[in-house]
Design a protein around this motif. Structure first.
Motif, short mmCIF file in Angstrom:
data_model
loop_
_atom_site.label_atom_id
_atom_site.label_comp_id
_atom_site.label_asym_id
_atom_site.label_seq_id
_atom_site.Cartn_x
_atom_site.Cartn_y
_atom_site.Cartn_z
N GLU B 72 0.86 -1.18 0.00
CA GLU B 72 0.00 0.00 0.00
C GLU B 72 0.90 1.23 0.00
OE1 GLU B 72 -2.09 0.52 3.68
OE2 GLU B 72 -0.34 -0.02 4.86
N VAL B 73 0.38 2.31 -0.55
CA VAL B 73 1.09 3.58 -0.47
C VAL B 73 0.74 4.20 0.87
CG1 VAL B 73 1.29 5.89 -1.45
CG2 VAL B 73 1.10 3.92 -2.95
N LEU B 74 1.75 4.69 1.59
CA LEU B 74 1.48 5.32 2.88
C LEU B 74 1.03 6.76 2.62
CD1 LEU B 74 4.50 3.94 4.89
CD2 LEU B 74 2.16 3.12 4.88
N GLU B 75 -0.11 7.11 3.18
CA GLU B 75 -0.66 8.44 2.90
C GLU B 75 -0.84 9.25 4.16
OE1 GLU B 75 -3.97 7.18 0.58
OE2 GLU B 75 -2.92 7.57 -1.30
N ASP B 76 0.03 9.02 5.13
CA ASP B 76 -0.06 9.72 6.40
C ASP B 76 0.69 11.06 6.28
OD1 ASP B 76 0.09 10.56 8.98
OD2 ASP B 76 1.38 8.92 9.67
N PRO B 77 0.00 12.21 6.33
CA PRO B 77 0.69 13.50 6.14
C PRO B 77 1.83 13.71 7.12
CG PRO B 77 -1.69 13.81 6.18
CD PRO B 77 -1.43 12.39 6.57
N GLU B 78 1.66 13.23 8.38
CA GLU B 78 2.70 13.46 9.38
C GLU B 78 3.98 12.71 9.04
OE1 GLU B 78 1.56 13.22 13.54
OE2 GLU B 78 -0.49 13.69 12.94
N LEU B 79 3.83 11.56 8.38
CA LEU B 79 5.01 10.80 7.94
C LEU B 79 5.82 11.65 6.95
CD1 LEU B 79 6.72 8.28 7.14
CD2 LEU B 79 4.85 7.61 5.69
N TYR B 80 5.12 12.26 5.99
CA TYR B 80 5.80 13.05 4.97
C TYR B 80 6.38 14.34 5.58
CZ TYR B 80 4.13 9.72 1.61
OH TYR B 80 3.94 8.56 0.94
N GLN B 81 5.62 14.96 6.50
CA GLN B 81 6.16 16.15 7.18
C GLN B 81 7.44 15.80 7.91
OE1 GLN B 81 3.00 17.61 9.66
NE2 GLN B 81 1.89 18.33 7.84
N GLY B 82 7.40 14.68 8.65
CA GLY B 82 8.58 14.22 9.39
C GLY B 82 9.75 13.98 8.46
N PHE B 83 9.47 13.35 7.32
CA PHE B 83 10.55 13.06 6.37
C PHE B 83 11.17 14.35 5.85
CE2 PHE B 83 11.96 12.40 1.97
CZ PHE B 83 13.04 11.59 2.23
N PHE B 84 10.32 15.32 5.46
CA PHE B 84 10.87 16.56 4.89
C PHE B 84 11.63 17.38 5.94
CE2 PHE B 84 7.58 15.75 1.58
CZ PHE B 84 8.48 15.55 0.54
N GLU B 85 11.23 17.26 7.21
CA GLU B 85 12.02 17.90 8.27
C GLU B 85 13.41 17.29 8.33
OE1 GLU B 85 9.68 17.62 11.85
OE2 GLU B 85 8.15 18.91 10.96
N ARG B 86 13.47 15.94 8.17
CA ARG B 86 14.79 15.26 8.17
C ARG B 86 15.63 15.71 6.98
NH1 ARG B 86 14.38 11.18 12.27
NH2 ARG B 86 12.38 11.72 13.16
N VAL B 87 14.97 15.92 5.83
CA VAL B 87 15.71 16.36 4.64
C VAL B 87 16.30 17.75 4.89
CG1 VAL B 87 15.55 16.94 2.19
CG2 VAL B 87 14.31 14.97 3.06
N ALA B 88 15.50 18.65 5.50
CA ALA B 88 15.98 20.01 5.79
C ALA B 88 17.17 19.96 6.74
CB ALA B 88 14.85 20.84 6.38
N GLN B 89 17.04 19.14 7.80
CA GLN B 89 18.15 19.00 8.77
C GLN B 89 19.37 18.39 8.09
OE1 GLN B 89 18.51 19.93 11.77
NE2 GLN B 89 19.93 18.58 12.83
N SER B 90 19.13 17.42 7.21
CA SER B 90 20.22 16.77 6.49
C SER B 90 20.94 17.77 5.59
CB SER B 90 19.66 15.61 5.67
OG SER B 90 20.62 15.12 4.78
N ALA B 91 20.20 18.67 4.94
CA ALA B 91 20.81 19.67 4.07
C ALA B 91 21.73 20.56 4.89
CB ALA B 91 19.73 20.51 3.39
N PHE B 92 21.29 20.92 6.09
CA PHE B 92 22.10 21.76 6.98
C PHE B 92 23.37 21.02 7.40
CE2 PHE B 92 23.26 22.76 11.37
CZ PHE B 92 23.53 24.12 11.26
N LEU B 93 23.22 19.76 7.86
CA LEU B 93 24.37 18.98 8.34
C LEU B 93 25.36 18.72 7.20
CD1 LEU B 93 22.54 16.38 10.62
CD2 LEU B 93 24.00 18.25 11.38
N THR B 94 24.82 18.38 6.02
CA THR B 94 25.68 18.07 4.88
C THR B 94 26.49 19.31 4.47
OG1 THR B 94 24.02 16.47 4.18
CG2 THR B 94 25.70 17.04 2.56
N ALA B 95 25.84 20.48 4.51
CA ALA B 95 26.53 21.73 4.16
C ALA B 95 27.65 22.04 5.14
CB ALA B 95 25.54 22.88 4.11
N HIS B 96 27.52 21.53 6.38
CA HIS B 96 28.57 21.76 7.39
C HIS B 96 29.53 20.58 7.51
CE1 HIS B 96 25.81 25.01 8.37
NE2 HIS B 96 26.82 25.58 8.98
N ASP B 97 29.58 19.76 6.47
CA ASP B 97 30.53 18.64 6.42
C ASP B 97 30.35 17.64 7.55
OD1 ASP B 97 31.66 19.16 4.07
OD2 ASP B 97 33.49 20.07 4.83
N ILE B 98 29.13 17.45 8.01
CA ILE B 98 28.89 16.45 9.06
C ILE B 98 28.19 15.24 8.45
CG2 ILE B 98 27.66 15.95 11.23
CD1 ILE B 98 28.03 18.89 11.93
#
Lengths: 142, 98
Positions: B72-98
């Motif tokens: 099944e496709v997961l259609e839980d909005p909070e799952l996607y919100q959580g994922f995109f928050e991780r992407v934003a944090q990851s972009a920050f960490l990656t830019a700082h060589d972590i």
């Protein structure tokens, strides 16, 4: 009347079951032991070289030394995914990216059976093997 | 941004199954209660210094002995919100060589 109530009860039961499933899947995707930064400190090292090809080959060699078989290797993006059987199923993904100056940053992540790898020891073993393959020291990132 | 998305998938313990950096495609999976697959696509917006990241999560339940697994496709909005928050944090960490 009784049938209607029964139907309503069934609908509520199905809906709550559906909601429970969604929460379960959400947790399965998002739940982690450490914070993103803490997990990266455990699983990321910097090597003093900008020879991307050598580091990529070093990763393949280190994985082979540790008994992994590569599932997928993408030298353009710099990712290697590998699996090891025996003593549990280990799935490991290693990525590399250029760091500041002449550095290459290597990041590993993985799963042991159904759990994420959050213990530093397996990462240390991997980076030791990679250090030996590259004749370079694995520097912790800060 | 594809590196940020890749980092976020790694942060969440996904194994990368497929990656086509030239077209901005990543597919990963994670084993738990069944299997969760994630597909992330990244594309640049023409004429702008911005990217669009799109994610789809699937939950696959194996059926021993059956030819096809159920999913099944997961259609839980909070799952996607959580994922995109991780992407934003990851972009920050990656830019700082972590």
């Amino acid at each position: 009347m009784a049938a209607g109530r029964c139907l309503r009860f069934a609908a509520v039961a199905v809906l709550s079951l559906l909601a429970a499933c969604q929460t379960d899947s959400r947790q399965q995707v998002l739940a982690t032991t450490h914070s993103q930064a803490a997990q990266r400190a455990i699983s990321t090292r910097a090597f003093d070289t900008d020879d991307r090809r050598a580091v990529f080959q070093g990763i393949l060699a280190a994985l082979q030394d540790l008994g992994f078989v590569v599932d997928r290797a993408d030298p353009i993006l710099g990712t290697v995914s590998a699996t090891r059987f025996g003593n549990g199923l280990v799935r490991f993904t290693v990525t590399l990216r250029p760091g500041q100056g002449k550095q290459t940053i290597v990041r590993a992540s993985g799963q042991l059976n159904q759990n994420e790898l959050s213990d530093p020891a397996p990462f240390q073993r991997f980076f030791e093997a990679l250090s030996q393959a590259l004749f370079l020291q694995a520097n912790a990132i800060d | 941004m594809i590196r940020a998305a890749l980092g976020a998938l790694q942060d969440l313990g996904f194994q990368i199954e497929e990656s086509q950096a030239a077209v901005g495609l990543l597919v990963g999976s994670k084993i738990g209660n069944g299997r969760i697959r994630a597909q992330v696509s990244v594309r640049g917006l023409p004429g702008q210094n911005a990217s669009v990241i799109r994610a789809t999560f699937q939950h696959i339940v194996p059926r021993p002995g059956a030819m096809l697994a159920v999913g099944e496709v997961l259609e839980d909005p909070e799952l996607y919100q959580g994922f995109f928050e991780r992407v934003a944090q990851s972009a920050f960490l990656t830019a700082h060589d972590i």
